[in-house]
Design a protein around this motif. Structure first.
Motif: not given
Length: 380
Positions: A86-92
């Protein structure tokens, strides 16, 4: 998500765990046992995950440090991003390209050796294809698919692509007309069969996992045509949520922004060397009977169908919808399994804190797409 993937402990990493946590070191099963960190109740998250934080973060294994990067060696080395994270989708967070370059730079010597071996595997495969008369230029196949991506998001075209890949000697997308009356019932049945096969296991380590926006670990098991939805808690216990009759789940296609997200993901698959390697693995398994074009376009159509049926299943259980958000959630559910598909080529493990990486050149793999098998693909 990564904390559900049981990590191997490399030789240089064992000293810390043997000295401090010997009770949490286990030997894996299978034909090539290896030392790994224990899972809670043998099926849950890593024993060091406490309140969703790692208790040994500064000493985490090389596998943990590498996730969600997927290093694949074929005719070239390619770093792929696991979109089930999911972290790959945050843009952060950290810059993914910069991190990937650091991983590769830190192991350039080992990668050079791996590339020599994986390139030889590819040369052997291409020679087999030419001898069997099924060779096509992979770059031209990718170009053709890139020019016709919208076909794979359209049920009328998807039906025709699946049919043509089975009956045409050498398939082409150029000039392909849509099915005037797409058989949605047949598409639903095909999508259901694909998804049910991946969920047909009583072992929680072997079924697809969907990490939802609240960070819950959702697991789906198929038995006798029914799907059971369960949630695993932090201690490795499974809690029943609902049942559904698979035949009652209607296959849905996204529109508008959801269709745009789907086509973007198809572009990603089209650019992945591991996806191409997966097609090659199937060709080898089937004895080089199918032309490379048929295999490539057919595999892409099947992948899209699998993804959309999973989206439809999530919508049935959780109401995620079929818009942009719904397609993104389906990709998060699907992408780890896509990356775990059997392939030819090699998977490289990058070292962490001086640990010696391990790898294997892989040809005609028969492991399933499971949480434990993923580890074998990456590190054995």
């Amino acid at each position: 998500m990564c904390c559900l993937c049981q990590p191997e402990v490399l030789p240089d990493e064992r000293k810390f765990f043997k000295s401090n946590y010997p009770q949490f070191l286990v030997r894996s099963g299978g034909p090539e046992p290896y030392t790994a960190l224990a899972l809670k109740k043998g099926r849950g998250s890593c024993v060091f995950l406490d309140c969703r934080r790692c208790k040994v973060y500064d000493h985490r294994t090389a596998y943990c440090r590498q996730f969600p990067y997927h290093l694949y060696a074929g005719e070239r080395l390619q770093v792929e991003l696991d979109l089930s994270c999911r972290g790959a989708w945050t843009g952060r967070g950290n810059d993914a390209v910069a991190e990937a370059k650091e991983l590769v730079s830190a192991a350039s010597d080992r990668i050079s050796k791996l590339m020599t071996e994986s390139s030889a595997v590819y040369r052997e495969f291409m020679a087999n294809c030419r001898e069997a008369g099924v060779y096509q230029d992979p770059s031209l196949l990718r170009m053709s698919l890139a020019e016709n991506i919208s076909m794979f998001a359209n049920p009328a075209y998807l039906t025709r692509i699946l049919d043509m890949s089975q009956i045409e000697p050498v398939m082409t997308l150029s000039g392909l007309s849509p099915d005037s009356r797409p058989d949605m019932e047949a598409l639903e049945e095909a999508g259901m069969d694909l998804a049910m096969e991946s969920m047909s296991s009583e072992d929680p380590l072997s079924v697809p996992v969907y990490c939802d926006p609240q960070w819950n670990w959702n697991m789906f098991m198929a038995v006798d045509g029914k799907i059971e939805w369960m949630v695993m808690d932090d201690e490795g216990e499974l809690h029943h949520k609902a049942f559904a009759d698979a035949s009652e789940i209607r296959l849905k296609f996204p529109e508008g922004e959801g269709r745009d997200v789907l086509m973007s993901y198809i572009r990603t698959l089209n650019g992945r060397d591991s996806f191409m390697g997966s097609v090659f693995s199937l060709m080898d398994e089937n004895g080089y009977e199918d032309d490379m074009a048929n295999s490539y376009f057919g595999c892409m159509a099947v992948s899209v169908l699998d993804l959309l049926w999973r989206m439809s299943m999530l919508d049935h259980f959780m109401g995620i919808g079929c818009g942009a958000d719904g397609v993104r959630e389906a990709i998060i559910f699907y992408d780890m399994d896509r990356l775990d598909a059997p392939t030819i080529g090699g998977f490289a493990r990058m070292p962490g804190n001086g640990a010696s990486g391990t790898y294997q050149v892989i040809y005609q793999i028969t492991y399933g797409a499971t949480r434990s098998a993923r580890f074998i693909l990456l590190v054995r």
